[in-house]
Design a protein around this motif. Sequence first.
Motif, PDB file in Angstrom:
ATOM      1  N   UNK A   1       0.808  -1.226   0.000  1.00 42.37           N
ATOM      2  CA  UNK A   1       0.000   0.000   0.000  1.00 42.37           C
ATOM      3  C   UNK A   1       0.835   1.268   0.000  1.00 42.37           C
ATOM      4  N   UNK A   2       2.061   1.208   0.518  1.00 48.12           N
ATOM      5  CA  UNK A   2       2.948   2.370   0.473  1.00 48.12           C
ATOM      6  C   UNK A   2       3.340   2.642  -0.977  1.00 48.12           C
ATOM      7  N   UNK A   3       3.707   1.582  -1.693  1.00 46.68           N
ATOM      8  CA  UNK A   3       4.021   1.733  -3.117  1.00 46.68           C
ATOM      9  C   UNK A   3       2.793   2.216  -3.884  1.00 46.68           C
ATOM     10  N   UNK A   4       1.621   1.696  -3.523  1.00 46.32           N
ATOM     11  CA  UNK A   4       0.383   2.100  -4.208  1.00 46.32           C
ATOM     12  C   UNK A   4       0.122   3.589  -4.022  1.00 46.32           C
ATOM     13  N   UNK A   5       0.441   4.126  -2.843  1.00 45.80           N
ATOM     14  CA  UNK A   5       0.238   5.555  -2.586  1.00 45.80           C
ATOM     15  C   UNK A   5       1.060   6.396  -3.556  1.00 45.80           C
TER      16      UNK A   5
ATOM     17  N   UNK B   1      -4.643   8.175   2.609  1.00 49.80           N
ATOM     18  CA  UNK B   1      -4.914   6.777   2.955  1.00 49.80           C
ATOM     19  C   UNK B   1      -5.235   5.970   1.709  1.00 49.80           C
ATOM     20  N   UNK B   2      -4.609   4.800   1.621  1.00 49.18           N
ATOM     21  CA  UNK B   2      -4.825   3.884   0.502  1.00 49.18           C
ATOM     22  C   UNK B   2      -5.307   2.542   1.032  1.00 49.18           C
TER      23      UNK B   2
ATOM     24  N   UNK C   1      -2.481   1.655   4.037  1.00 49.17           N
ATOM     25  CA  UNK C   1      -1.363   2.509   4.448  1.00 49.17           C
ATOM     26  C   UNK C   1      -1.865   3.937   4.584  1.00 49.17           C
ATOM     27  N   UNK C   2      -1.415   4.596   5.637  1.00 54.99           N
ATOM     28  CA  UNK C   2      -1.683   6.018   5.842  1.00 54.99           C
ATOM     29  C   UNK C   2      -0.340   6.714   5.918  1.00 54.99           C
ATOM     30  N   UNK C   3      -0.142   7.714   5.064  1.00 56.63           N
ATOM     31  CA  UNK C   3       1.118   8.455   5.048  1.00 56.63           C
ATOM     32  C   UNK C   3       0.843   9.934   5.238  1.00 56.63           C
TER      33      UNK C   3
ATOM     34  N   UNK D   1       3.292  13.721   5.725  1.00 53.74           N
ATOM     35  CA  UNK D   1       4.626  14.349   5.768  1.00 53.74           C
ATOM     36  C   UNK D   1       5.719  13.370   5.358  1.00 53.74           C
ATOM     37  N   UNK D   2       5.400  12.485   4.403  1.00 55.68           N
ATOM     38  CA  UNK D   2       6.377  11.536   3.894  1.00 55.68           C
ATOM     39  C   UNK D   2       6.687  10.391   4.822  1.00 55.68           C
ATOM     40  N   UNK D   3       5.930  10.247   5.916  1.00 56.52           N
ATOM     41  CA  UNK D   3       6.179   9.205   6.911  1.00 56.52           C
ATOM     42  C   UNK D   3       4.980   8.260   6.977  1.00 56.52           C
ATOM     43  N   UNK D   4       5.250   6.965   7.182  1.00 59.85           N
ATOM     44  CA  UNK D   4       4.180   5.974   7.301  1.00 59.85           C
ATOM     45  C   UNK D   4       3.567   6.084   8.695  1.00 59.85           C
ATOM     46  N   UNK D   5       2.300   6.485   8.756  1.00 62.73           N
ATOM     47  CA  UNK D   5       1.592   6.610  10.023  1.00 62.73           C
ATOM     48  C   UNK D   5       1.000   5.269  10.432  1.00 62.73           C
ATOM     49  N   UNK D   6       0.472   4.539   9.469  1.00 64.48           N
ATOM     50  CA  UNK D   6      -0.197   3.263   9.741  1.00 64.48           C
ATOM     51  C   UNK D   6      -0.047   2.369   8.519  1.00 64.48           C
TER      52      UNK D   6
END
Length: 341
Positions: A137-141, A155-156, A167-169, A171-176
Amino acid sequence: MASVFSDDISIDLGTANTLVHVAGRGIVIDEPSVVAVRNFRGGREIMAVGRKAKSLVGRAPESMEILRPLRDGVIADFIATEEMLRQFIKRTKSMLGFRRPRILICVPAGATPVERRAVYDTAVQLNACKVYLIAEPVAASLGAGLPIDEPGGAMVLDIGGGTADIAVLASGVIVEARTLRCAGNAMDEAIIRYVRRKHQLLIGEANAERIKIEAGTALASGNGRAAEVHIRGRDLRTGWAKSAVLTPKDIAEALSEPVDDIADFTQRALEELPPDTLSDIMRRGIHLTGGGALLDKLDVALTRRVGVKFHVQRNPMHCVVKGSAAVLEGLSEHSHLLMRP
């Protein structure tokens, strides 16, 4: 010429399909994650991979086994997965050949250290000079072009064959980042169970997948699909061939359980977000990627269940592999998004 034949390969290693992106050439492989194996003299011989192997489902001789080497987004058969990837990557090579490539592989956000290591070790066997891992999901974002570097959260929900990943990102950081092992394959299984229960009819996975793709819908009301679908299978009472008809209402009812599971999974993720991030997501909505996002009216059904607007991305099946390619292209600025093997 050297810039054209780059050494960067990005792989979306999915339960249902595997996509391979080569820098400078785009997506060059998009095929089912299927391997045909022949049992020969106590050993196994790989006969076909990808689309060719899937075409043998239901037609293969007794000596041949059709395998899906990945289960729930992670490797279940190491040898078959390695050979499948080896053949896919071999097809991407030009007549001049590659140097040892850098390979980035996408894995479920909730993959365990053991599962991540299995993927890493398999990629190393492909003669890669460097191997990196990233959560799907990070890549998908990144592949969906979301503003992940802005303070407001993005959020994706990526729905593949074996897993649904969030994945929730901000400020360029993974939140969840989390994984639910319920996705496209669970929808196929739900259709099989429904047809068995309502019509006493046994159908196979390939038939269930066809029903989902051709007539699947998460909601039967409104202006969605209205076509009926005719199915054939084995009557569980007589053992003979039998036909039945499924309406959109039938299919929506069959798929209600996996859709509810995905909605509950999303709701739990929202409940654990910081208040300010949750406010951003409520305002911006949730972005749907992956093959599961193509299910008719899934965005509407999830919006009703969760209470947050869902948006289906353009070319949702390509978001993960395109995002991973963007990470490799700008590795220095995106290295903090990578996962440890």
